[in-house]
Design a protein around this motif. Structure first.
Motif, short mmCIF file in Angstrom:
data_model
loop_
_atom_site.label_atom_id
_atom_site.label_comp_id
_atom_site.label_asym_id
_atom_site.label_seq_id
_atom_site.Cartn_x
_atom_site.Cartn_y
_atom_site.Cartn_z
N GLN A 1 -5.23 -9.50 -5.98
CA GLN A 1 -4.47 -8.26 -5.80
C GLN A 1 -4.89 -7.22 -6.85
O GLN A 1 -5.13 -6.06 -6.53
N ALA A 2 -5.01 -7.66 -8.09
CA ALA A 2 -5.39 -6.74 -9.18
C ALA A 2 -6.80 -6.18 -8.95
O ALA A 2 -7.05 -5.00 -9.17
N GLU A 3 -7.72 -7.04 -8.52
CA GLU A 3 -9.09 -6.58 -8.26
C GLU A 3 -9.12 -5.59 -7.09
O GLU A 3 -9.84 -4.60 -7.14
N SER A 4 -8.34 -5.86 -6.06
CA SER A 4 -8.27 -4.94 -4.91
C SER A 4 -7.73 -3.59 -5.33
O SER A 4 -8.23 -2.54 -4.91
N GLU A 5 -6.69 -3.60 -6.16
CA GLU A 5 -6.12 -2.34 -6.64
C GLU A 5 -7.11 -1.59 -7.52
O GLU A 5 -7.24 -0.37 -7.42
N THR A 6 -7.83 -2.33 -8.36
CA THR A 6 -8.84 -1.71 -9.22
C THR A 6 -9.96 -1.11 -8.38
O THR A 6 -10.42 0.00 -8.65
N LEU A 7 -10.39 -1.83 -7.35
CA LEU A 7 -11.44 -1.32 -6.46
C LEU A 7 -10.99 -0.02 -5.80
O LEU A 7 -11.72 0.97 -5.79
N TYR B 1 -11.57 7.37 -7.97
CA TYR B 1 -11.99 8.02 -9.22
C TYR B 1 -13.46 8.42 -9.18
O TYR B 1 -13.83 9.53 -9.56
N GLU C 1 -8.74 2.08 -6.88
CA GLU C 1 -8.65 3.10 -7.93
C GLU C 1 -10.03 3.65 -8.27
O GLU C 1 -10.23 4.86 -8.39
N LEU C 2 -11.01 2.76 -8.41
CA LEU C 2 -12.36 3.18 -8.76
C LEU C 2 -13.02 3.96 -7.61
O LEU C 2 -13.78 4.90 -7.86
N CYS C 3 -12.75 3.56 -6.38
CA CYS C 3 -13.30 4.30 -5.22
C CYS C 3 -12.81 5.73 -5.25
O CYS C 3 -13.58 6.67 -5.00
#
Length: 126
Positions: free
Chosen positions: A43-49, A55, A51-53
């Motif tokens: 879940q954390a990696e999906s949220e980070t992905l 940003y 966010e980065l997409c």
């Protein structure tokens, strides 16, 4: 033909149409040399992905596949640049980063103080 039989026939036709479409898509991707990978993310990696997409995408966010493909291309450029500066192992004289591995995948002199794999290998890891 009753309504149930018509519905069953339509479902079967839809399945055949989808199967044919998947086969055409797979053939087209194969011809273009496109490979798909499924990557499980927490879940954390999906949220980070996500966010980065957003940003890194500028005015319009990247989609996940586009973002990951861009990361791969940039990492390849970075690795190519690193390889230019690695040269050869000071200890065995073999070209780096493969050098001391002798094509076997196992550094033969790892642990010896002057060996690249003893001193520097971790710097190449992500």
């Amino acid at each position: 033909m009753n309504d149930q039989a018509k519905a069953d026939k339509k479902r079967q036709q839809d399945k055949e149409r989808q199967r044919a479409k998947r086969a055409r898509d797979a053939e087209k991707k194969s011809e273009l040399g496109i490979h798909e990978y499924r990557v499980p993310l927490s879940q954390a990696e999906s949220e980070t992905l996500a966010e980065l997409c957003a940003y890194r995408g500028g005015a319009e966010p990247y989609d996940a596949a586009e973002f990951i493909a861009t990361l791969i291309r940039r990492e390849k450029q970075r690795a190519d640049e690193e390889k230019k500066h690695l040269g050869t192992c000071d200890f065995c004289g073999e070209p780096l980063p493969l050098g001391c591995k002798n094509g076997l995948g196992i550094p033969k002199l790892k642990g010896v103080g002057g060996c690249f794999y003893t001193r520097e290998e971790r710097k190449l890891r992500l």
